[in-house]
Design a protein around this motif. Structure first.
Motif, PDB file in Angstrom:
ATOM      1  N   LEU A  61       0.820  -1.219   0.000  1.00 14.53           N
ATOM      2  CA  LEU A  61       0.000   0.000   0.000  1.00 14.53           C
ATOM      3  C   LEU A  61       0.848   1.261   0.000  1.00 14.53           C
ATOM      4  N   ALA A  62       2.035   1.183   0.574  1.00 18.21           N
ATOM      5  CA  ALA A  62       2.889   2.369   0.722  1.00 18.21           C
ATOM      6  C   ALA A  62       3.781   2.637  -0.489  1.00 18.21           C
ATOM      7  N   LYS A  63       3.684   1.839  -1.525  1.00 23.67           N
ATOM      8  CA  LYS A  63       4.622   1.933  -2.650  1.00 23.67           C
ATOM      9  C   LYS A  63       4.631   3.287  -3.344  1.00 23.67           C
ATOM     10  N   GLY A  64       3.500   3.944  -3.448  1.00 16.24           N
ATOM     11  CA  GLY A  64       3.453   5.201  -4.180  1.00 16.24           C
ATOM     12  C   GLY A  64       4.155   6.361  -3.501  1.00 16.24           C
ATOM     13  N   TYR A  65       4.470   6.198  -2.228  1.00 15.98           N
ATOM     14  CA  TYR A  65       5.011   7.302  -1.423  1.00 15.98           C
ATOM     15  C   TYR A  65       6.332   7.824  -1.971  1.00 15.98           C
ATOM     16  N   ASP A  66       7.230   6.934  -2.369  1.00 16.07           N
ATOM     17  CA  ASP A  66       8.554   7.334  -2.830  1.00 16.07           C
ATOM     18  C   ASP A  66       8.454   8.282  -4.042  1.00 16.07           C
ATOM     19  N   LEU A  67       7.643   7.884  -5.018  1.00 11.11           N
ATOM     20  CA  LEU A  67       7.466   8.722  -6.210  1.00 11.11           C
ATOM     21  C   LEU A  67       6.816  10.052  -5.862  1.00 11.11           C
ATOM     22  N   TRP A  68       5.864  10.012  -4.929  1.00  7.09           N
ATOM     23  CA  TRP A  68       5.159  11.225  -4.514  1.00  7.09           C
ATOM     24  C   TRP A  68       6.123  12.221  -3.876  1.00  7.09           C
ATOM     25  N   VAL A  69       7.009  11.745  -2.988  1.00  7.81           N
ATOM     26  CA  VAL A  69       8.010  12.622  -2.373  1.00  7.81           C
ATOM     27  C   VAL A  69       8.974  13.153  -3.431  1.00  7.81           C
ATOM     28  N   ARG A  70       9.344  12.298  -4.378  1.00  2.89           N
ATOM     29  CA  ARG A  70      10.240  12.735  -5.453  1.00  2.89           C
ATOM     30  C   ARG A  70       9.641  13.916  -6.207  1.00  2.89           C
ATOM     31  N   SER A  71       8.350  13.870  -6.494  1.00  3.09           N
ATOM     32  CA  SER A  71       7.716  14.969  -7.227  1.00  3.09           C
ATOM     33  C   SER A  71       7.782  16.273  -6.438  1.00  3.09           C
ATOM     34  N   ILE A  72       7.649  16.180  -5.131  1.00  2.00           N
ATOM     35  CA  ILE A  72       7.735  17.375  -4.283  1.00  2.00           C
ATOM     36  C   ILE A  72       9.144  17.941  -4.294  1.00  2.00           C
ATOM     37  N   ARG A  73      10.114  17.072  -4.131  1.00  2.00           N
ATOM     38  CA  ARG A  73      11.493  17.533  -3.946  1.00  2.00           C
ATOM     39  C   ARG A  73      12.212  17.877  -5.248  1.00  2.00           C
ATOM     40  N   THR A  74      11.577  17.620  -6.372  1.00  2.00           N
ATOM     41  CA  THR A  74      12.121  18.095  -7.634  1.00  2.00           C
ATOM     42  C   THR A  74      11.511  19.432  -8.036  1.00  2.00           C
ATOM     43  N   GLY A  75      10.603  19.956  -7.201  1.00  2.00           N
ATOM     44  CA  GLY A  75      10.005  21.257  -7.462  1.00  2.00           C
ATOM     45  C   GLY A  75       8.759  21.210  -8.313  1.00  2.00           C
ATOM     46  N   PRO A  82      -0.312  13.655  -8.480  1.00  2.00           N
ATOM     47  CA  PRO A  82      -1.392  12.749  -8.091  1.00  2.00           C
ATOM     48  C   PRO A  82      -0.795  11.453  -7.556  1.00  2.00           C
ATOM     49  N   TYR A  83      -1.322  10.984  -6.437  1.00  2.00           N
ATOM     50  CA  TYR A  83      -0.675   9.878  -5.731  1.00  2.00           C
ATOM     51  C   TYR A  83      -0.697   8.617  -6.588  1.00  2.00           C
ATOM     52  N   PRO A  84       0.491   8.007  -6.843  1.00  2.00           N
ATOM     53  CA  PRO A  84       0.577   6.892  -7.786  1.00  2.00           C
ATOM     54  C   PRO A  84      -0.028   5.608  -7.231  1.00  2.00           C
ATOM     55  N   SER A  85      -0.484   4.770  -8.136  1.00  2.00           N
ATOM     56  CA  SER A  85      -0.931   3.430  -7.766  1.00  2.00           C
ATOM     57  C   SER A  85       0.300   2.562  -7.522  1.00  2.00           C
ATOM     58  N   PRO A  86       0.145   1.445  -6.813  1.00  2.00           N
ATOM     59  CA  PRO A  86       1.283   0.532  -6.648  1.00  2.00           C
ATOM     60  C   PRO A  86       1.872   0.085  -7.985  1.00  2.00           C
ATOM     61  N   ALA A  87       1.020  -0.125  -9.000  1.00  2.00           N
ATOM     62  CA  ALA A  87       1.524  -0.540 -10.311  1.00  2.00           C
ATOM     63  C   ALA A  87       2.363   0.560 -10.948  1.00  2.00           C
ATOM     64  N   GLU A  88       1.937   1.807 -10.828  1.00  2.00           N
ATOM     65  CA  GLU A  88       2.721   2.925 -11.364  1.00  2.00           C
ATOM     66  C   GLU A  88       4.051   3.051 -10.625  1.00  2.00           C
ATOM     67  N   THR A 134      12.090   7.172   7.300  1.00  2.00           N
ATOM     68  CA  THR A 134      11.467   7.585   8.564  1.00  2.00           C
ATOM     69  C   THR A 134       9.949   7.422   8.559  1.00  2.00           C
ATOM     70  N   ARG A 135       9.403   6.755   7.554  1.00  2.00           N
ATOM     71  CA  ARG A 135       7.990   6.372   7.592  1.00  2.00           C
ATOM     72  C   ARG A 135       7.803   5.238   8.596  1.00  2.00           C
ATOM     73  N   PHE A 136       6.576   5.092   9.040  1.00  2.00           N
ATOM     74  CA  PHE A 136       6.217   3.958   9.883  1.00  2.00           C
ATOM     75  C   PHE A 136       5.235   3.099   9.080  1.00  2.00           C
ATOM     76  N   VAL A 137       5.722   1.972   8.580  1.00  2.00           N
ATOM     77  CA  VAL A 137       4.938   1.119   7.697  1.00  2.00           C
ATOM     78  C   VAL A 137       4.964  -0.307   8.234  1.00  2.00           C
ATOM     79  N   GLY A 138       3.785  -0.909   8.395  1.00  2.00           N
ATOM     80  CA  GLY A 138       3.768  -2.284   8.877  1.00  2.00           C
ATOM     81  C   GLY A 138       2.435  -2.682   9.460  1.00  2.00           C
ATOM     82  N   SER A 139       2.481  -3.713  10.283  1.00  2.00           N
ATOM     83  CA  SER A 139       1.281  -4.192  10.977  1.00  2.00           C
ATOM     84  C   SER A 139       0.880  -3.184  12.052  1.00  2.00           C
TER      85      SER A 139
END
Length: 363
Positions: free
Chosen positions: A267-281, A286-292, A312-317
C-alpha cells in the motif's frame, strides 16, 4: 487519545479533486468514531495531487460534517494572508462550531525565501537516538531556488506586498483574538480558537511558539533530521502564558498500517514517487498506484533525494507501527502525535487509521 490526523486531501492518479474532498469528509467522520483527537488540514498550492489549497474552507466543511473532534489547520501559511483575514476566517468557523477549532500557523513561505539566499549546507551522518532514526539533513536550499517556486510566490501575494516579521504577525493574531488590538475582528475577537505554531527546525517558529507560550508542532514527517533540535529550541524558549503553563508538543509522522507488513508495504509503494515529485520542485503529483510505482526506474540520485523521508515512515502491521510511533513519542517527549496516511485506495487509508487507533488504544 494522543493521536491526531493531518490530511492533505490527496488526489490520486486518475482521480479528481471532488473525489478527494468527499474522501476527506468521509475519513473525518470515521476518524471521529475511532477516537482521534484532532483532524487537521494542510495548506498546499500548485500541487496536482493535493486538494487542500484553502484550509479554512475545508475546515468549515469538516467541522460541519462532524460533531466532537477538534478540527484545524496544519498549517495556515501566514506569509500569504494578513493576520486579520486569518482571524476573521477562523473566528467565523468558531462562531458556528465553538471550542472545536485549532488555528495552526506556519511560516514556510518565509523560510523558503530565506533558504533561497542562504549560503552553504552542512551535512551530517545519520544517527539512532534511543531507537529513533535521525537521518542526514535534506538540502532545502536547492529546492527553495527552483524557479517554479519563485514564480508561485509572486502569485500568492499582491504585487509589491511585503510579508512582515513572523513574530509580529503572530502578535497581531493573538491581539485580534484577545481584543487587545486597536481594531476589532468580527467575527474573531473572543473566539475560542486554539493557536498553534508549526515548525521544521529550531529557528524562528520554535522560538516564537516558546516565547509566546503557545503549543508547538515539530515536523518529523517533513524534516526528520531536525525534529529533536526543533523540540529542544521550543522548550528552551518556553515562557508560561494564559494559554499554557508548560510546553505542549505535537510531533508529526507518516504512517501506513495494514493487517500485516507485506500488505502495508504494498500500500505504501506510491510514497517514494510522490516525495520525489515534491522535492524536484514539480509539486506533489497525483498519488501513484502501486503498479505505477513498480513501473518507475529509479536512479541513485533520485533515491538519495527521497531517502530520509522513506526511511522515517512507519509502515507495517498495527503492532509494528504503534510500537514505532511510541518510540517517536518517547524520544521527542511529544504530548501527541499527528499522523499522515496516504494510500491509492481510500478504503485502505480509512482502514489504516482504524487499525492504528485500535492498536494504540489497546497496548
Amino acid at each position: 487519545m494522543t493521536l491526531s490526523i493531518l490530511d492533505l486531501a490527496p488526489i490520486v492518479s486518475g482521480g479528481t479533486a471532488a473525489e478527494a474532498l468527499r474522501n476527506t469528509l468521509d475519513l473525518a467522520r470515521k476518524a471521529e468514531g475511532y477516537g482521534y483527537r484532532r483532524y487537521w488540514l494542510a495548506e498546499h498550492h500548485f500541487a496536482p495531487g493535493v486538494a487542500s489549497s484553502a484550509p479554512a474552507v475545508l475546515i468549515a466543511l469538516v467541522a460541519a460534517a462532524t460533531s466532537t473532534i477538534r478540527v484545524g489547520s496544519g498549517a495556515v501559511q501566514l506569509g500569504h494572508q494578513t493576520p486579520l483575514s486569518v482571524v476573521e476566517q477562523f473566528g467565523l468557523i468558531d462562531a458556528l462550531h465553538p471550542g472545536r477549532i485549532d488555528l495552526g500557523i506556519g511560516r514556510s513561505g518565509q523560510r523558503r525565501a530565506e533558504l533561497a539566499v542562504s549560503a552553504g549546507f552542512e551535512s551530517k551522518p545519520a544517527e539512532i537516538v534511543d531507537g529513533l532514526l535521525i537521518p542526514p539533513p535534506f538540502d532545502w536550499s536547492r529546492l527553495a531556488k527552483h524557479p517554479h517556486l519563485a514564480h508561485y510566490a509572486t502569485l500568492l501575494q499582491q504585487p509589491g506586498a511585503q510579508t512582515p516579521d513572523f513574530a509580529d504577525q503572530i502578535d497581531d493574531v493573538l491581539a485580534f483574538l484577545h481584543g487587545t488590538h486597536d481594531a476589532h475582528a468580527v467575527p474573531g475577537e473572543g473566539a475560542a480558537v486554539q493557536v498553534w505554531i508549526l515548525g521544521s527546525s529550531g529557528g524562528q517558529s520554535a522560538q516564537v511558539a516558546g516565547e509566546r507560550g503557545l503549543p508547538f508542532v515539530a515536523n518529523y514527517h517533513v524534516s526528520p533530521s531536525s525534529v529533536l533540535e526543533a523540540v529542544e529550541a521550543y522548550r528552551e524558549a518556553f515562557k508560561p502564558s494564559t494559554e499554557l503553563a508548560e510546553p505542549y508538543v505535537i510531533v508529526s509522522a507518516d504512517a501506513v498500517v495494514a493487517e500485516d507488513e507485506v500488505r502495508a508495504r504494498e500500500l505504501a509503494k506510491g510514497y517514494d514517487l510522490w516525495v520525489r515529485s515534491i522535492r524536484t520542485g514539480a509539486g506533489a503529483m497525483p498519488y501513484p498506484s502501486p503498479a505505477e510505482a513498480d513501473a518507475h526506474v529509479w536512479s541513485d540520485a533520485e533515491r538519495e533525494l527521497v531517502q530520509d523521508r522513506v526511511d522515517t515512515r512507519f509502515v507495517g502491521s498495527p503492532r509494528q507501527v504503534a510500537d514505532g510511533l511510541r518510540v517517536l513519542r518517547r524520544v521527542t517527549g511529544a504530548d501527541e502525535l499527528l499522523v499522515t496516511t496516504i494510500t491509492y485506495e481510500h478504503d485502505d487509508r480509512v482502514r489504516s487509521y482504524e487499525l492504528l487507533a485500535e492498536a494504540w488504544n489497546h497496548q
